[in-house]
Scaffold this active site. Sequence first.
Site, short mmCIF file in Angstrom:
data_model
loop_
_atom_site.label_atom_id
_atom_site.label_comp_id
_atom_site.label_asym_id
_atom_site.label_seq_id
_atom_site.Cartn_x
_atom_site.Cartn_y
_atom_site.Cartn_z
N ASN A 433 0.84 -1.20 0.00
CA ASN A 433 0.00 0.00 0.00
C ASN A 433 0.87 1.25 0.00
O ASN A 433 1.65 1.47 0.93
CB ASN A 433 -0.91 0.02 1.23
CG ASN A 433 -1.71 1.31 1.32
OD1 ASN A 433 -2.66 1.51 0.59
ND2 ASN A 433 -1.30 2.21 2.21
N GLU A 434 0.79 2.04 -1.07
CA GLU A 434 1.28 3.41 -1.16
C GLU A 434 2.79 3.58 -1.02
O GLU A 434 3.26 4.70 -0.75
CB GLU A 434 0.57 4.31 -0.14
CG GLU A 434 -0.91 4.50 -0.45
CD GLU A 434 -1.61 5.53 0.41
OE1 GLU A 434 -2.70 5.96 0.02
OE2 GLU A 434 -1.04 5.90 1.47
N ILE A 435 3.58 2.54 -1.24
CA ILE A 435 5.03 2.72 -1.08
C ILE A 435 5.64 3.28 -2.37
O ILE A 435 6.51 4.17 -2.32
CB ILE A 435 5.70 1.41 -0.66
CG1 ILE A 435 5.07 0.89 0.64
CG2 ILE A 435 7.20 1.63 -0.47
CD1 ILE A 435 5.65 -0.42 1.14
#
Length: 833
Positions: A433-435
């Site tokens: 998620n969102e890295i």
Amino acid sequence: MAKQEDRNVSFEQQLQAGWQFRQSGETEWRPATVPGCVHTDLLANELIKDPFDRDNERHQQWISDQDWEYRLVFDVDVQLFRQKHLELLFEGLDTYARVVLNDHLILEADNMFRAWCVDVKPLLKASANELLIEFCSPLEREKELTIDQKPLQPAVNDQSRGTSPHSRKAPYHYGWDWGPCLITSGIWRGVRLQGWSKLRIHDSTIEQVRLDDEQALLSLTMEVEADETLNAGITVVVAGEVVSSIEGQPVHAGRNQISLEFRIDNPKRWWPTGMGEQHLYTIKTVLATDDERLMVQKQIGLRTVEVRREADAEGESFYFVVNDVPVFAKGANWVPADSFTTRLSEAHYRHLLESARDANMNMIRVWGGGIYEPAIFYELCDELGLMVWQDFMFACSMYPAGDAFLKSVEHEARYQMRRLRHHPSIMLWCGNNEIEIAWHTWGWKNEYPASFWKDYQALFHGVLERVCASEDPRRLYWPSSPSSSTDLSQPPQDENRGDVHYWGVWHGKEPFEAYEEHRCRFMSEYGFQSFPELKTVQSYTVESDHDILSEVMRAHQRNDSGNEKIKYYMKQYYDIPEDFASFLILSQIQQAHGIKAGAEFLRRSMPYCMGSLYWQLNDCWPVASWSSIDSFGRWKALQYYARRFYAPLLVSPHRRNDRTVEIYLVSDRQEALAGELQWRLIELDGTTVASGTKELEVDALNSRVYHTIDLADIAGKDVIQRSLLHCAFVQNGTSVSENILYFSRPKDQELPQPEIQVAVNESDGDLLISVQAGSVVRDVYLSAHKFDGFFEDNFFDLLPGSSRTIRFRAADNISAADFYTGLRVASLRELMG
């Protein structure tokens, strides 16, 4: 102990009861619950107060600084003890654990997301075995792991020491912008002693090779371990019928891989909810010798799935296709439903997932900052037809990529994929998620060394990509969310390809209307906060806390300036209530209005856009958050709104400019639908300004404008501003979908004094509330805080002369008269004061 007829080994003994725990260095052992964790055991022994009450959480941070010990003294069942092979299976140890059996170190565990199996035959006694598990403080172990490292990997949601990326432990344990910092330790999943003498089944995989209407061809692969060379028979049973069998199959000493194919004639397919039935097949595989019979059982669904990514003039499509039918994904993001997930029962999971299904959702995204959910979660998704976007458990942090860490992640990924891949509900695997977007757009690329990005590639474009290719090649591996490509060839957050997370509304303080500036392929996150209702707030406060700026209310708001943001938006759209309870409910209405604007825009953008997953469905504790269902399972206004804006057929009036309204019809149905579009322009005092009807046929699986209204031809601007447009699609005299477009913000509307008549009657053990309006009434809100139960509808608008009957499912028997006295009926006008 009975011989196991549905296990992969001959005999098994659960080691759940009789555990004790203590803080390391202390002498007194106290009773413990397994599965569980140290926080729940401390709470059960009245050694701490409820971590969710008031600001108790901040006073309990000492728990994660300590080491803890768990102990069990047990005897071994006589038949089990006679087996040649005895193994201890730990299904989940959280997280850094030294396991000692009868004074011998047998295991050092360091990953809560995998199982650990240890041969203990030489160490076991028939009775009085002592099993000791020493849990090291995760914070102290992380300190050791990072002592020579500068800078640390960024971990923006870690509310503790910022070292969480080094532990394979649920990231949300360290806090998040909706959750507390409660860093657990303990035996969080089951412990079993397993025994076998001749053979055992290590793994069983069922792969769908081909599927058409006449026949399904499936491949079964079993990994079998034998103590000696022997012959075995294999039988595959589907719905009580033997579909394949082998006699005299040679099984050699050691590990064996055995494969066979079988067929199911006239297969019934598994469909996402709203598209067809969720047919499931139970596959029983029996492995037998002359004196041994093992069986494994899996429930599968037959369906095809792909994520279709095809180049077009604007970029590349991104949408799910199930059984050759395109699916608009409607749903929400899922976070762990408790900070202490071992307290969750099947009933908890069923309520939340049925609530998603009942709100016309068809997809749940299991977000990467939580846990890989237990089997019951995925079984319910299979049953209910909820597609699952499954993240691996990495979120909003950069992670190390040393050899030991990568090896641990590989074990974790293989274990979880083998555990879950047979579920038809799982649509794809997502790396994190969102890295990716954080590295490129959050400033990390300039602030941190390039080696962090190399580590990212080694983990998410190396280990996880390789594991997915080998363990489940038929599903898409999507490296990050949001992302625009599988190979880093495109920058993330490209609205013309892949998936996006849009947070201009809320974090950027952009107005709700800004959603319409972000036409994208698939929006997998967007959201807006609200408070839970007063009954939930009262569970963690005292009356003196009832101010959104009080210390306790701030403790249950983990987003920076979150309460202030709610109030900021409220000033833009509403009149702010003076009383606390009304403020809480108005925050929910505001949230619902905002997400409705986004969801309807995304659905109107179909088929260019094919996904709307708002943040978030649920909570892990009582808190102000983006959820549509609070931690007690109570529906907020948004959940009721979602049932309407996610309906299979949606009528959605949209104001294109000052003079033009376009009426869209959006359909997820697989067949065209004939009916009548009805519209009526009504002043807020109830006067009808204009109306019209149109016979039409709604296209299948599509969205488009079916009627356009030129407002300038109907009335002047002043009349329009004090009016609303009611639209309905009617089939055979029944309204299939209704919607209302208001031409001004609530604070600028002169809403009339509500004229509402209410009656309550009893019906089949439930209560029916009839609500009739004599005026325009926005957001009718029903509450009955004295009673536990569920309103099947709430937060709805009524026009003059219209009525609605709402069923209340009461937890206990209540008379209509008693319920009437405790029923409160309010609306937007009263809430705004």
